[in-house]
Design a protein around this motif. Structure first.
Motif, PDB file in Angstrom:
ATOM      1  N   THR A  21       0.804  -1.220   0.000  1.00 12.13           N
ATOM      2  CA  THR A  21       0.000   0.000   0.000  1.00 12.13           C
ATOM      3  C   THR A  21       0.839   1.273   0.000  1.00 12.13           C
ATOM      4  O   THR A  21       0.307   2.349  -0.243  1.00 12.13           O
ATOM      5  N   HIS A  22       2.130   1.166   0.294  1.00 13.72           N
ATOM      6  CA  HIS A  22       2.975   2.362   0.260  1.00 13.72           C
ATOM      7  C   HIS A  22       3.629   2.492  -1.117  1.00 13.72           C
ATOM      8  O   HIS A  22       4.114   1.500  -1.676  1.00 13.72           O
ATOM      9  N   PRO A  23       3.654   3.684  -1.701  1.00 12.54           N
ATOM     10  CA  PRO A  23       4.255   3.855  -3.030  1.00 12.54           C
ATOM     11  C   PRO A  23       5.707   3.391  -3.105  1.00 12.54           C
ATOM     12  O   PRO A  23       6.129   2.854  -4.137  1.00 12.54           O
ATOM     13  N   TYR A  24       6.478   3.577  -2.033  1.00 16.20           N
ATOM     14  CA  TYR A  24       7.877   3.142  -2.057  1.00 16.20           C
ATOM     15  C   TYR A  24       7.983   1.627  -2.154  1.00 16.20           C
ATOM     16  O   TYR A  24       8.798   1.091  -2.919  1.00 16.20           O
ATOM     17  N   THR A  25       7.160   0.918  -1.383  1.00 21.43           N
ATOM     18  CA  THR A  25       7.147  -0.546  -1.463  1.00 21.43           C
ATOM     19  C   THR A  25       6.768  -0.996  -2.868  1.00 21.43           C
ATOM     20  O   THR A  25       7.372  -1.923  -3.427  1.00 21.43           O
TER      21      THR A  25
ATOM     22  N   PHE B 232       9.388  10.455   2.024  1.00 19.77           N
ATOM     23  CA  PHE B 232       9.412   9.957   0.654  1.00 19.77           C
ATOM     24  C   PHE B 232       8.852  10.969  -0.338  1.00 19.77           C
ATOM     25  O   PHE B 232       8.871  10.731  -1.545  1.00 19.77           O
ATOM     26  N   GLN B 233       8.381  12.120   0.142  1.00 21.24           N
ATOM     27  CA  GLN B 233       7.644  13.042  -0.725  1.00 21.24           C
ATOM     28  C   GLN B 233       8.485  13.630  -1.861  1.00 21.24           C
ATOM     29  O   GLN B 233       7.941  14.026  -2.883  1.00 21.24           O
ATOM     30  N   THR B 234       9.824  13.641  -1.730  1.00 21.10           N
ATOM     31  CA  THR B 234      10.648  14.208  -2.796  1.00 21.10           C
ATOM     32  C   THR B 234      10.773  13.275  -3.997  1.00 21.10           C
ATOM     33  O   THR B 234      11.224  13.693  -5.066  1.00 21.10           O
ATOM     34  N   ARG B 235      10.353  12.006  -3.844  1.00 24.66           N
ATOM     35  CA  ARG B 235      10.483  11.038  -4.937  1.00 24.66           C
ATOM     36  C   ARG B 235       9.158  10.363  -5.276  1.00 24.66           C
ATOM     37  O   ARG B 235       9.111   9.501  -6.153  1.00 24.66           O
ATOM     38  N   CYS B 236       8.092  10.726  -4.584  1.00 21.22           N
ATOM     39  CA  CYS B 236       6.823  10.018  -4.711  1.00 21.22           C
ATOM     40  C   CYS B 236       5.976  10.601  -5.846  1.00 21.22           C
ATOM     41  O   CYS B 236       5.817  11.820  -5.943  1.00 21.22           O
TER      42      CYS B 236
END
Length: 344
Positions: free
Chosen positions: A254-258, A297-301
């Motif tokens: 559910t997390h964009p990074y994952t 994570f907002q700088t890459r999301c």
């Protein structure tokens, strides 16, 4: 192990913070600090294999070193069988170390090249006397070597006379010599060939079944983590941003990074035209010395919103299976990752 209703945890980490000073100038004065680990929490039960994954520099190894007392925590607690490791004396920590052993990434750097295998395995018994009677050392060394798949007749050889995989088996035998309850594996197979990795992973699984060990397995390789771990926590810039059981993380992240990490796993069937979503993150991971405001994570999301830039999301429950992620705008929780991502 999934049902822990009647079992006490072997390791509980609560709000762990580990930081390092930043020194500048001629006199090396401390001007700031780098928070390598920020409010990390997780629980490991007997028989569990907990995977800690993330990019290089995210704080995975610092968590391991702090648990073992090799780094000092700034705040938080580390409870091993109910005893807080952050509040005990050095003597007590020395005594507890036999119950928590570390396997490093590079077996070449872990083994003294001037010592024979027999001496490497018996050295822990000198530091922690009483575990094995000295008259039984030869017999126990042979037992340890057979346990990890080595020929006891090579006990008088030196580390350079073994292959890389065999040297890692020596490291495992040395750790098991103290009869530990928890093994911390810090990138324990990343320096090995893929075929040798599989052998060591199978060995770790066999040892867990035979000895009832618990593992904290640290890796950046998601295919390795999926093969070995039943619980997984994903770290980014010092924080855990998603945690859950293996099925939750790999089939319904559910997390964009994952999601981005999973999309980077090589396709095991590239000749088939899988409809697999590829996510390419732009930019590098920010410096831990100067993390971004709000969500880290907002700088890459690619899903970033204004709220993400000012407010830090907390780990929020996503299902009834202890699946949590730290995101205000999680990806579609009902659409599983394509099977092409799931590597055995």
């Amino acid at each position: 192990m999934t049902n822990h209703s009647n079992t006490l945890p072997i390791l509980e980490v609560h709000d762990l913070v580990t930081s390092f000073p930043v020194k500048t100038g001629i006199f090396r004065r401390t001007t700031s600090e780098v928070q390598a680990v920020s409010s990390v929490s997780f629980t490991i039960y007997p028989g569990d294999t907990m995977g800690l994954v993330g990019e290089s520099g995210c704080g995975k190894s610092t968590v391991a070193r702090t648990i073992l007392g090799l780094e000092k925590s700034k705040s938080g607690s580390i409870l091993f069988e109910g005893k807080d490791l952050t509040k005990i004396s050095n003597k007590e920590m020395q005594e507890l170390r036999k119950d928590v052993q570390l396997i490093f990434q590079d077996p070449d750097a872990s083994l003294n090249p001037r010592m024979r295998v027999k001496d490497l395995i018996t050295e822990p018994w000198l530091i922690h006397p009483g575990i094995v009677d000295k008259k039984d050392w030869d017999q126990e060394v042979a037992k340890m070597m057979r346990l990890v798949g080595l020929n006891p007749n090579s006990a008088h050889n030196y580390p350079h006379q073994f292959s890389g995989g065999q040297r890692q088996r020596i490291c495992i035998a040395r750790a098991l010599a103290l009869r530990p309850k928890l093994l911390v594996c810090d990138e324990a197979v990343s320096a090995l060939d893929v075929s040798v990795q599989a052998q060591i992973l199978n060995l770790l699984q066999d040892l867990q079944n035979k000895l009832g060990l618990a593992y904290l397995f640290i890796s950046h390789d998601l295919s390795v983590v999926r093969h070995l771990c039943n619980k997984i926590s994903v770290m980014y810039l010092g924080k855990i941003i998603e945690t859950g059981n293996r099925e939750d993380i790999f089939e319904s992240p559910t997390h964009p990074y994952t999601k981005a990490l999973l999309s980077a796993v090589p396709d095991p069937e590239p000749w088939l035209k899988h409809d697999k979503e590829e996510i390419i993150l732009e930019g590098d991971i920010p410096s831990p010395a100067n993390p971004p405001n709000g969500c880290r994570f907002q700088t890459r999301c690619w899903k970033v919103q204004d709220r993400c830039k000012v407010e830090e999301p907390a780990l929020t429950s996503r299902s009834h299976n202890n699946h949590y992620s730290a995101c205000f705008f999680p990806i579609d929780e009902d659409s599983p990752v394509k099977k092409s991502v799931l590597i055995n």
